[in-house]
Design an enzyme around this catalytic site. Structure first.
Site, mmCIF file in Angstrom:
data_model
loop_
_atom_site.group_PDB
_atom_site.id
_atom_site.type_symbol
_atom_site.label_atom_id
_atom_site.label_comp_id
_atom_site.label_asym_id
_atom_site.label_seq_id
_atom_site.Cartn_x
_atom_site.Cartn_y
_atom_site.Cartn_z
ATOM 1 N N CYS A 193 23.149 -17.991 23.487
ATOM 2 C CA CYS A 193 24.698 -17.582 24.356
ATOM 3 C C CYS A 193 24.548 -18.175 25.375
ATOM 4 C CB CYS A 193 24.166 -16.617 24.622
ATOM 5 S SG CYS A 193 24.317 -15.039 23.067
ATOM 6 N N CYS A 226 26.037 -16.738 14.751
ATOM 7 C CA CYS A 226 26.330 -14.995 15.248
ATOM 8 C C CYS A 226 27.517 -14.868 14.849
ATOM 9 C CB CYS A 226 25.521 -14.773 16.183
ATOM 10 S SG CYS A 226 25.809 -16.086 17.295
#
Lengths: 177, 138
Positions: free
Chosen positions: B106, B37
């Site tokens: 994350c 990402c």
């Protein structure tokens, strides 16, 4: 034609299994394959033959899309060689590389907030140059040195640059409107 | 996809954003990045003479979940020893922030960032407070 779905993308499009790909040959290989399986040629064929042709067309599209994009091509080549690029799991990039990414992100934020088009374009130029250098290194790692570990690392790095360039593009779209 | 209230809170009011001087006494830095990402995370800890993390700062370029994960970790590590901080797991972060499966990476990034900061601390200052070998008698 006999469907042989075990052939890899390179073979399917008549290319050597290498990172360096001649764009014209890739296009030609794709067109040749597509013309062989075009639905028009199977208008009078049996249902089963048409279905096989359709599968081939899908397969050809997938091969072409994968090999056309340098990052996808490298990832695919590495997979064929048994290497996972670990883009989802490997977070330990070299510190200087990450520092550079941070600086670029910061600069993009500042330029976006200021609506500074020429600065955004300058940054995009820097990032593209860096990407082009990495693609040269990638070709050397994969084709000349067979250094697949280095290849995986370069694919991971290129993903950051790809993302950054996409962000600059959308910032430019915003400022131009 | 809806962010949880806790994610939004950390995203809108991130705790401990910023940097320490890289070479300040007791400061160690962890930098990590997620290729898939493009997120980049820098997490710094400031450890006092007693081996306690007295302050932490972060800077994250990424989505709301990445910012919230690193913000949360800086809150959690304050007041902890290096050893305690090293036990933080991404699953705890994900649970606290109610991260959906697509955002688990994350929380992994935040765990890797604190681990990297601790590794940097140990490299710079040796074992720190850890009487690491004292449990050899177990």
């Amino acid at each position: 034609m006999t469907p042989d779905f075990s052939r890899d993308h390179f073979e399917l499009l008549g290319l050597a299994v290498r990172f360096a790909v001649d764009a014209a040959r890739l296009e030609r290989g794709y067109r040749d394959l597509q013309s062989q399986v075009h639905p028009d040629r199977f208008a009078a064929a049996t249902e089963a033959e048409r279905r096989v042709a359709m599968q081939w067309a899908t397969r050809a599209n997938e091969a072409y899309r994968t090999l056309r994009d340098p990052i996808e091509r490298a990832r695919y080549l590495l997979q064929l060689r048994g290497y996972d690029t670990e883009e989802e799991s490997n977070t330990s990039m070299p510190a200087d590389f990450l520092m550079q990414q941070m600086e670029w992100r910061e600069a993009v934020d500042v330029a976006r907030d200021a609506g500074d088009v020429s600065e955004l374009e300058r940054l995009r130029g820097d990032i593209r140059r860096s990407r082009d250098e990495m693609l040269v290194m990638l070709e050397r790692a994969l084709d000349a040195d067979a250094n697949f570990v280095a290849g995986c690392s370069l694919v991971r790095k290129l993903r950051f640059l790809e993302k950054l360039e996409a962000e600059i593009d959308s910032a430019l779209e915003l400022t131009e409107h | 996809m809806a962010y949880s209230e806790k994610v939004i809170d950390h995203y809108e009011n991130p705790r401990n954003v910023g940097s320490f001087g890289k070479d300040d006494e007791g400061v160690a830095t962890g930098m990590v990045g997620a290729p898939a990402c493009g997120d980049v995370m820098k997490l710094q800890i400031k450890v006092n003479k007693d081996g306690i993390i007295e302050d932490a700062k972060f800077k994250t370029y990424g989505c709301g979940s990445a910012i919230a994960s690193s913000s949360l970790v800086t809150e959690w590590v304050k007041g902890k020893t290096i050893d305690e901080a090293a036990t933080i797991r991404n699953t705890q972060i994900a649970a606290e922030l109610a991260l959906p499966p697509v955002k688990i990476h994350c929380s992994i990034l935040a765990e890797d960032a604190i681990k990297a900061a601790i590794a940097d601390y140990r490299k710079k200052y040796g074992g720190g407070d850890i009487p690491a070998e004292s449990k050899a008698a177990d």
